[in-house]
Design a protein around this motif. Structure first.
Motif, PDB file in Angstrom:
ATOM      1  N   SER A 110       0.651  -1.057   0.210  1.00  0.00           N
ATOM      2  CA  SER A 110      -0.451  -0.300   0.024  1.00  0.00           C
ATOM      3  C   SER A 110       1.211   1.305  -0.264  1.00  0.00           C
ATOM      4  CB  SER A 110      -0.592  -0.100   1.022  1.00  0.00           C
ATOM      5  OG  SER A 110      -1.868   1.212   1.224  1.00  0.00           O
ATOM      6  N   ARG A 137       1.517   4.136  -2.572  1.00  0.00           N
ATOM      7  CA  ARG A 137       0.794   5.566  -2.671  1.00  0.00           C
ATOM      8  C   ARG A 137       2.266   6.569  -2.911  1.00  0.00           C
ATOM      9  NH1 ARG A 137      -2.683   5.954   2.664  1.00  0.00           N
ATOM     10  NH2 ARG A 137      -4.247   4.800   1.781  1.00  0.00           N
ATOM     11  N   ARG A 162       2.144   6.571  -6.506  1.00  0.00           N
ATOM     12  CA  ARG A 162       1.115   7.509  -7.444  1.00  0.00           C
ATOM     13  C   ARG A 162       1.412   9.272  -6.745  1.00  0.00           C
ATOM     14  NH1 ARG A 162      -5.024   8.356  -4.987  1.00  0.00           N
ATOM     15  NH2 ARG A 162      -5.450   9.818  -6.242  1.00  0.00           N
ATOM     16  N   LEU A 163       2.553   9.518  -5.429  1.00  0.00           N
ATOM     17  CA  LEU A 163       2.524  10.811  -5.583  1.00  0.00           C
ATOM     18  C   LEU A 163       3.987  11.037  -6.475  1.00  0.00           C
ATOM     19  CD1 LEU A 163       3.704  10.616  -1.768  1.00  0.00           C
ATOM     20  CD2 LEU A 163       2.148  12.617  -2.969  1.00  0.00           C
TER      21      LEU A 163
END
Length: 93
Positions: free
Chosen positions: A3, A7, A10-11
């Protein structure tokens, strides 16, 4: 861990920056200048979150019941008269 990795990916995409690069020593990762510039932003938020999590929050059923009762008495209906009578015939006065 997956997870966190998702993330971070994505950042990286949103910011168009790798955020972390291999350290010159070859051991570990170091933040890019862009990532280092972002660091002051989350620090106060993380500190506030940590304070909240570590403060004593005791569940008291009596307090919760009083809050629920108060909320019930504070309910306001913004309905026209016809809809109010249809939904709440016991209150149709």
């Amino acid at each position: 861990m997956a997870s966190l990795s998702a993330r971070l990916t994505r950042l990286r995409h949103l910011l168009s920056d790798p955020l972390f690069i291999p350290a010159a020593s070859g051991r570990g990762m170091v933040p890019t200048p862009h990532a280092a510039a972002l660091q002051p932003e989350p620090d106060p938020l993380l500190e506030r979150f940590n304070d909240f999590v570590n403060s004593a929050h005791v569940f008291d059923p009596a307090v919760q019941a009083a809050l629920a009762l108060k909320a019930q008495h504070a309910f306001k209906s913004e309905l026209d008269d016809e809809t109010r009578r249809a939904l709440f015939p016991q209150n149709a006065a």
